[in-house]
Design a protein around this motif. Structure first.
Motif, PDB file in Angstrom:
ATOM      1  N   GLU A 110      68.964  59.053  14.821  1.00 41.28           N
ATOM      2  CA  GLU A 110      69.625  60.121  15.577  1.00 41.28           C
ATOM      3  C   GLU A 110      69.108  61.478  15.132  1.00 41.28           C
ATOM      4  O   GLU A 110      68.709  61.663  13.980  1.00 41.28           O
ATOM      5  CB  GLU A 110      71.145  60.051  15.391  1.00 41.28           C
ATOM      6  CG  GLU A 110      71.797  58.877  16.084  1.00 41.28           C
ATOM      7  CD  GLU A 110      73.311  58.993  16.117  1.00 41.28           C
ATOM      8  OE1 GLU A 110      73.819  60.095  15.822  1.00 41.28           O
ATOM      9  OE2 GLU A 110      73.968  57.992  16.435  1.00 41.28           O
ATOM     10  N   GLY A 112      69.591  65.413  14.191  1.00 41.94           N
ATOM     11  CA  GLY A 112      70.601  66.265  13.604  1.00 41.94           C
ATOM     12  C   GLY A 112      70.758  67.574  14.353  1.00 41.94           C
ATOM     13  O   GLY A 112      70.247  67.743  15.468  1.00 41.94           O
ATOM     14  N   TYR A 123      67.409  61.167  11.597  1.00 41.03           N
ATOM     15  CA  TYR A 123      68.036  60.478  10.475  1.00 41.03           C
ATOM     16  C   TYR A 123      68.322  59.026  10.850  1.00 41.03           C
ATOM     17  O   TYR A 123      68.747  58.744  11.976  1.00 41.03           O
ATOM     18  CB  TYR A 123      69.364  61.149  10.098  1.00 41.03           C
ATOM     19  CG  TYR A 123      69.243  62.609   9.727  1.00 41.03           C
ATOM     20  CD1 TYR A 123      69.096  62.999   8.401  1.00 41.03           C
ATOM     21  CD2 TYR A 123      69.277  63.601  10.709  1.00 41.03           C
ATOM     22  CE1 TYR A 123      69.003  64.338   8.054  1.00 41.03           C
ATOM     23  CE2 TYR A 123      69.172  64.945  10.379  1.00 41.03           C
ATOM     24  CZ  TYR A 123      69.035  65.300   9.043  1.00 41.03           C
ATOM     25  OH  TYR A 123      68.937  66.634   8.710  1.00 41.03           O
ATOM     26  N   ILE A 125      70.575  55.892  10.846  1.00 43.88           N
ATOM     27  CA  ILE A 125      72.010  55.654  10.749  1.00 43.88           C
ATOM     28  C   ILE A 125      72.265  54.182  10.397  1.00 43.88           C
ATOM     29  O   ILE A 125      72.223  53.310  11.261  1.00 43.88           O
ATOM     30  CB  ILE A 125      72.712  55.990  12.093  1.00 43.88           C
ATOM     31  CG1 ILE A 125      72.365  57.412  12.544  1.00 43.88           C
ATOM     32  CG2 ILE A 125      74.223  55.802  11.976  1.00 43.88           C
ATOM     33  CD1 ILE A 125      72.876  58.493  11.637  1.00 43.88           C
ATOM     34  N   SER A 269      77.063  60.089  11.759  1.00 38.54           N
ATOM     35  CA  SER A 269      76.388  61.219  12.393  1.00 38.54           C
ATOM     36  C   SER A 269      77.241  62.491  12.412  1.00 38.54           C
ATOM     37  O   SER A 269      76.712  63.590  12.631  1.00 38.54           O
ATOM     38  CB  SER A 269      75.975  60.866  13.826  1.00 38.54           C
ATOM     39  OG  SER A 269      77.094  60.470  14.593  1.00 38.54           O
ATOM     40  N   PHE A 272      76.219  65.665  10.322  1.00 34.45           N
ATOM     41  CA  PHE A 272      75.118  66.560  10.666  1.00 34.45           C
ATOM     42  C   PHE A 272      75.575  67.976  10.997  1.00 34.45           C
ATOM     43  O   PHE A 272      74.760  68.901  11.009  1.00 34.45           O
ATOM     44  CB  PHE A 272      74.315  65.991  11.844  1.00 34.45           C
ATOM     45  CG  PHE A 272      73.701  64.644  11.560  1.00 34.45           C
ATOM     46  CD1 PHE A 272      73.325  64.288  10.278  1.00 34.45           C
ATOM     47  CD2 PHE A 272      73.519  63.724  12.585  1.00 34.45           C
ATOM     48  CE1 PHE A 272      72.767  63.047  10.005  1.00 34.45           C
ATOM     49  CE2 PHE A 272      72.956  62.483  12.331  1.00 34.45           C
ATOM     50  CZ  PHE A 272      72.585  62.140  11.036  1.00 34.45           C
TER      51      PHE A 272
END
Length: 442
Positions: A110, A112, A123, A125, A269, A272
């Motif tokens: 995903e 940020g 990043y 996950i 997430s 972030f």
């Protein structure tokens, strides 16, 4: 007569200014504050272990009543922890496992938050999967070897603390050193020119080794999951000490902590958008907080109950469950409102104001009651985690006091950042939402 730089040189200078502008002010009291925190965080990590123990008791007046005994215990205990080779092997074996889990366990990538120079980092996950794998291995060990097979974390506590501090120092030194490489994006507050302060606060915003993001990894994986494993080890110790029984208080503490960590990792997430990720660099402040303070201080209640069991009874258990449920509801519902709104959704049809920058700020729902309602929920849960220890000593409530100070300081930093971002619009917003954390009180 001075001459203007060439277009190529001017472009390079502009890029350098964007990547690493000189910090305009200090936080945390500047270099003296950085030195103070650097020394006191490890000290308190040891003090809460040696000063609250089956051997010395758990009294806040102990340093006054018998300072020589406590000092001798700290002195020789810390020295012994450096010699605990098993603890060092356990700790760094654990850290290596979490890195390996990040690398091999499946997970989606995903993006940020947008960086100040444009663009977004990606990043992986899979922190929740790492947690499930850790719990599965732990359960397997307990099934095969019995509860006594998982007391080794409780038994090597001081050595594990020492190993985690060493890891924190090593990572902070490494990240500070590599931050001087060309092209590094520095944190706005981490380039003061003072070595101690910049090492402490974090010079580089997002230190990485390839796609491995050091800061977000440490925020969510090795320390948070170890916190729960320490709790389970404490529960195993109590189970053996009570000849095959766990108190209701231990069940509550372990359940509350585990649920909190599972929830954080499941919503990985969400991190972030937090200040630690978007604003702060990665230095000793975050490394020792993530790797030492979180697992070994946040598990204080479970460790206390391991040698000082408390039976709550039905009424006490229900009451504490209610406190935690209230805190969790506020925390999760408030964060849900914020995340929905940031993602362009407004299912509750909440009111908002539009700033001159075009950004929107919620003025109803939880965010109309206070500017940081999620902090309120978090703090209420902190009380629920400490109440199971009873009232014989205030030491297990250290977390409640510390967390209140942390949240107020974070709220002040948030408000300062918003004041700079929104200017007069922020003043207008503060008139609409007057409370900072606790509605009508603060």
């Amino acid at each position: 007569m001075s001459s203007s730089p060439s277009p190529k040189k001017a472009s390079k200078l502009k890029t350098e200014d964007q990547l690493g502008p000189v910090s305009e002010h200090y936080e945390f009291g500047g270099p003296p504050g950085a030195l103070f925190v650097t020394l006191t965080v490890p000290l308190f990590s040891y003090l809460l272990f040696y000063g609250c123990s089956p051997e010395l008791g758990c009294s806040p007046t102990l340093p006054l009543r018998d300072p020589k005994l406590l000092w001798a215990t700290l002195k020789y205990g810390v020295l012994d922890s450096f010699k605990d080779l098993d603890a060092w092997l356990i700790y760094f074996g654990w850290y290596a496992f979490t890195v390996l889990a990040w690398a091999i366990l499946p997970g989606k990538w995903e993006r940020g938050s947008e960086l100040r120079i444009g663009g977004r980092l990606e990043y992986k996950i899979n922190a929740f999967a790492t947690m499930l794998a850790s719990l599965a291995i732990t359960a397997g060990l307990i099934v095969v070897k019995g509860p006594q097979g998982f007391t080794f974390l409780y038994d090597h506590w001081a050595g594990l603390v020492t190993a985690s501090i060493a890891n924190s120092v090593i990572q902070a030194v490494y990240c500070y050193a590599v931050s001087f490489q060309e092209g590094k994006l520095l944190a706005l507050g981490g380039n003061s020119g003072n070595v101690l302060y910049d090492w402490f606060i974090g010079r580089e915003l997002n230190p990485r080794i390839g796609s491995f993001d050091i800061k977000t990894f440490n925020e969510l994986r090795p320390g948070l999951i170890l916190w729960i494993l320490l709790d389970i080890s404490c529960a195993c110790h109590q189970y053996i000490s009570l000849n095959g029984r766990l108190t209701d208080s231990m069940w509550l503490v372990c359940a509350f902590h585990t649920w909190y960590v599972l929830d954080a990792l499941y919503n990985e997430s969400a991190i972030f958008t937090q200040m630690d990720i978007t604003t702060d660099g990665f230095g000793f402040m975050l490394s020792v907080g993530d790797l030492t303070w979180v697992p070994f201080v946040y598990s204080l209640q479970a460790r206390y109950l391991a040698f000082k069991p408390v039976d709550l009874g039905v009424a006490g258990t229900i009451g504490i469950l209610a406190v935690n449920a209230i805190g969790y509801y506020i925390f999760r519902d408030a964060n849900g409102e914020k995340n929905d709104f940031r993602n362009g959704s407004n299912p509750k049809k909440l009111k908002y104001m539009t700033t001159s920058t075009g950004r929107k700020l919620l003025t109803s729902g939880w965010w109309g009651r206070s500017r940081h309602p999620n902090y309120l929920g978090d703090w209420i849960m902190a009380w629920a985690w400490s109440l199971p220890t009873g009232f014989e000593t205030p030491i297990p409530y250290f977390y409640v006091l510390f967390f209140a100070i942390l949240l107020v300081h974070r709220q002040m930093r948030d408000d300062e950042a918003c004041q700079k971002k929104y200017g007069k619009d922020w003043d207008r917003y503060c008139k609409l939402v007057r409370s900072r954390i606790i509605p009508g009180i603060y």
